[in-house]
Design a protein around this motif. Structure first.
Motif, PDB file in Angstrom:
ATOM      1  N   ALA A  56     -77.155  -2.434  14.426  1.00 52.19           N
ATOM      2  CA  ALA A  56     -76.100  -3.334  13.770  1.00 52.19           C
ATOM      3  C   ALA A  56     -76.228  -4.661  14.098  1.00 52.19           C
ATOM      4  CB  ALA A  56     -74.903  -2.847  14.348  1.00 52.19           C
ATOM      5  N   ALA A  57     -77.229  -4.959  15.237  1.00 56.22           N
ATOM      6  CA  ALA A  57     -77.445  -6.450  15.506  1.00 56.22           C
ATOM      7  C   ALA A  57     -78.662  -7.098  14.778  1.00 56.22           C
ATOM      8  CB  ALA A  57     -77.908  -6.634  16.888  1.00 56.22           C
ATOM      9  N   LEU A  58     -79.396  -6.159  13.978  1.00 56.19           N
ATOM     10  CA  LEU A  58     -80.383  -6.615  13.081  1.00 56.19           C
ATOM     11  C   LEU A  58     -79.837  -7.229  11.768  1.00 56.19           C
ATOM     12  CD1 LEU A  58     -83.591  -6.843  12.962  1.00 56.19           C
ATOM     13  CD2 LEU A  58     -83.092  -4.830  11.301  1.00 56.19           C
ATOM     14  N   THR A  59     -80.310  -8.528  11.865  1.00 58.99           N
ATOM     15  CA  THR A  59     -80.013  -9.355  10.326  1.00 58.99           C
ATOM     16  C   THR A  59     -81.236  -9.428   9.594  1.00 58.99           C
ATOM     17  OG1 THR A  59     -80.287 -11.193  11.268  1.00 58.99           O
ATOM     18  CG2 THR A  59     -77.883 -10.659  11.452  1.00 58.99           C
ATOM     19  N   ILE A  60     -81.021  -9.415   8.184  1.00 60.53           N
ATOM     20  CA  ILE A  60     -82.092  -9.368   7.253  1.00 60.53           C
ATOM     21  C   ILE A  60     -81.957 -10.648   6.308  1.00 60.53           C
ATOM     22  CG2 ILE A  60     -83.307  -8.329   5.526  1.00 60.53           C
ATOM     23  CD1 ILE A  60     -82.496  -5.591   6.605  1.00 60.53           C
ATOM     24  N   ASP A  61     -82.861 -11.554   6.424  1.00 60.01           N
ATOM     25  CA  ASP A  61     -83.103 -12.519   5.443  1.00 60.01           C
ATOM     26  C   ASP A  61     -83.712 -12.173   4.224  1.00 60.01           C
ATOM     27  OD1 ASP A  61     -83.408 -14.934   4.157  1.00 60.01           O
ATOM     28  OD2 ASP A  61     -83.729 -16.141   5.733  1.00 60.01           O
ATOM     29  N   ALA A  62     -83.153 -11.667   3.172  1.00 63.48           N
ATOM     30  CA  ALA A  62     -83.794 -11.086   2.091  1.00 63.48           C
ATOM     31  C   ALA A  62     -84.816 -12.153   1.430  1.00 63.48           C
ATOM     32  CB  ALA A  62     -83.071 -10.638   1.175  1.00 63.48           C
ATOM     33  N   SER A  63     -84.114 -13.583   1.356  1.00 63.36           N
ATOM     34  CA  SER A  63     -84.942 -14.309   0.566  1.00 63.36           C
ATOM     35  C   SER A  63     -86.371 -15.079   1.526  1.00 63.36           C
ATOM     36  CB  SER A  63     -83.959 -15.754   0.229  1.00 63.36           C
ATOM     37  OG  SER A  63     -83.577 -16.189   1.664  1.00 63.36           O
ATOM     38  N   ALA A  64     -86.421 -14.775   2.711  1.00 57.92           N
ATOM     39  CA  ALA A  64     -87.478 -15.258   3.281  1.00 57.92           C
ATOM     40  C   ALA A  64     -88.208 -14.063   3.937  1.00 57.92           C
ATOM     41  CB  ALA A  64     -86.866 -16.122   4.555  1.00 57.92           C
ATOM     42  N   GLY A  65     -87.555 -12.807   3.795  1.00 57.98           N
ATOM     43  CA  GLY A  65     -88.257 -11.708   4.280  1.00 57.98           C
ATOM     44  C   GLY A  65     -88.382 -11.478   5.594  1.00 57.98           C
ATOM     45  N   ARG A  66     -87.317 -11.972   6.285  1.00 63.30           N
ATOM     46  CA  ARG A  66     -87.524 -12.147   7.909  1.00 63.30           C
ATOM     47  C   ARG A  66     -86.313 -11.141   8.441  1.00 63.30           C
ATOM     48  NH1 ARG A  66     -90.600 -15.560   9.776  1.00 63.30           N
ATOM     49  NH2 ARG A  66     -89.694 -15.789  12.047  1.00 63.30           N
ATOM     50  N   PHE A  67     -86.713 -10.534   9.614  1.00 58.00           N
ATOM     51  CA  PHE A  67     -85.846  -9.617  10.328  1.00 58.00           C
ATOM     52  C   PHE A  67     -85.465 -10.381  11.665  1.00 58.00           C
ATOM     53  CE2 PHE A  67     -88.282  -7.410   7.193  1.00 58.00           C
ATOM     54  CZ  PHE A  67     -87.438  -6.362   6.739  1.00 58.00           C
ATOM     55  N   LEU A  68     -84.227 -10.687  11.923  1.00 55.71           N
ATOM     56  CA  LEU A  68     -83.800 -11.087  13.290  1.00 55.71           C
ATOM     57  C   LEU A  68     -83.047 -10.398  13.779  1.00 55.71           C
ATOM     58  CD1 LEU A  68     -83.551 -14.728  11.491  1.00 55.71           C
ATOM     59  CD2 LEU A  68     -85.596 -14.091  12.912  1.00 55.71           C
ATOM     60  N   CYS A  69     -82.948 -10.441  15.364  1.00 50.53           N
ATOM     61  CA  CYS A  69     -81.902 -10.014  15.999  1.00 50.53           C
ATOM     62  C   CYS A  69     -80.782 -10.870  16.335  1.00 50.53           C
ATOM     63  CB  CYS A  69     -82.710  -9.289  17.371  1.00 50.53           C
ATOM     64  SG  CYS A  69     -81.337  -8.693  18.519  1.00 50.53           S
ATOM     65  N   ALA A 111     -78.414  -8.580  -4.319  1.00 52.78           N
ATOM     66  CA  ALA A 111     -78.088 -10.163  -4.556  1.00 52.78           C
ATOM     67  C   ALA A 111     -78.446 -10.416  -6.087  1.00 52.78           C
ATOM     68  CB  ALA A 111     -79.061 -10.917  -3.620  1.00 52.78           C
ATOM     69  N   GLY A 112     -79.539  -9.611  -6.607  1.00 51.57           N
ATOM     70  CA  GLY A 112     -79.856 -10.047  -7.856  1.00 51.57           C
ATOM     71  C   GLY A 112     -78.921  -9.470  -8.938  1.00 51.57           C
ATOM     72  N   GLY A 113     -77.684  -8.532  -8.533  1.00 57.47           N
ATOM     73  CA  GLY A 113     -76.722  -8.357  -9.579  1.00 57.47           C
ATOM     74  C   GLY A 113     -77.214  -7.045 -10.187  1.00 57.47           C
ATOM     75  N   GLU A 114     -78.159  -6.227  -9.593  1.00 61.96           N
ATOM     76  CA  GLU A 114     -78.714  -4.936 -10.064  1.00 61.96           C
ATOM     77  C   GLU A 114     -77.738  -3.865  -9.528  1.00 61.96           C
ATOM     78  OE1 GLU A 114     -82.542  -4.207  -9.823  1.00 61.96           O
ATOM     79  OE2 GLU A 114     -83.282  -6.137 -10.372  1.00 61.96           O
ATOM     80  N   GLY A 115     -76.857  -3.986  -8.329  1.00 67.26           N
ATOM     81  CA  GLY A 115     -76.269  -2.919  -7.804  1.00 67.26           C
ATOM     82  C   GLY A 115     -75.024  -2.412  -8.859  1.00 67.26           C
ATOM     83  N   GLY A 116     -74.840  -1.121  -9.010  1.00 66.06           N
ATOM     84  CA  GLY A 116     -73.882  -0.809  -9.969  1.00 66.06           C
ATOM     85  C   GLY A 116     -74.397  -0.740 -11.408  1.00 66.06           C
ATOM     86  N   GLN A 117     -75.528  -0.910 -11.639  1.00 64.87           N
ATOM     87  CA  GLN A 117     -76.003  -1.040 -12.891  1.00 64.87           C
ATOM     88  C   GLN A 117     -76.691   0.422 -13.521  1.00 64.87           C
ATOM     89  OE1 GLN A 117     -75.648  -3.519 -15.125  1.00 64.87           O
ATOM     90  NE2 GLN A 117     -74.575  -4.582 -13.448  1.00 64.87           N
ATOM     91  N   GLY A 118     -76.669   1.430 -12.536  1.00 68.80           N
ATOM     92  CA  GLY A 118     -77.372   2.640 -12.916  1.00 68.80           C
ATOM     93  C   GLY A 118     -78.515   2.884 -12.702  1.00 68.80           C
TER      94      GLY A 118
END
Length: 121
Positions: A56-69, A111-118
């Motif tokens: 739960a402490a791991l944050t993901i910056d999807a745009s930069a592809g980074r993983f930060l605690c 983030a790109g709006g593909e969620g829920g599009q089947g």
């Protein structure tokens, strides 16, 4: 095997086990108020919460592809003991290398709006 920077990897923070990262009293004290939101108890033992297959402490910056605690400065001792490039680190990379990539892909799709599009994973 090339070992990526920790902030470009995050592999060791992924697990499906609710008992993956043990939090001892000194860790809990060090995390202060954040501990309540990021930990849970199983019996009388405390662990970091696992959400969506990662700590739960791991944050993901999807745009930069980074993983930060989010609690790096006050992270539990077991996290502090895992050294980049060590045998344990290489084992994590060998076993779970695809998990951060899958998490990044899922966040980018959402983030790109593909969620829920089947569409499948």
């Amino acid at each position: 095997m090339a070992v990526p920077e920790c902030t470009a990897c995050g592999t060791c923070c992924f697990s499906l086990l609710p008992e993956y990262v043990r939090v001892f009293g000194c860790d809990h004290d060090r995390m202060d108020d954040r501990a309540r939101a990021l930990t849970h108890f199983i019996g009388n033992r405390c662990y970091m919460r696992i959400e969506d297959g990662r700590c739960a402490a791991l944050t993901i910056d999807a745009s930069a592809g980074r993983f930060l605690c989010s609690i790096y400065e006050v992270r539990p001792d077991c996290c502090r003991a895992l050294e980049r490039g060590s045998g344990a680190c290489l084992g994590e990379l060998h076993e779970k290398r695809e998990r951060p990539l899958l998490a990044l892909d899922a966040l980018r799709r959402r983030a790109g709006g593909e969620g829920g599009q089947g569409r499948g994973p």
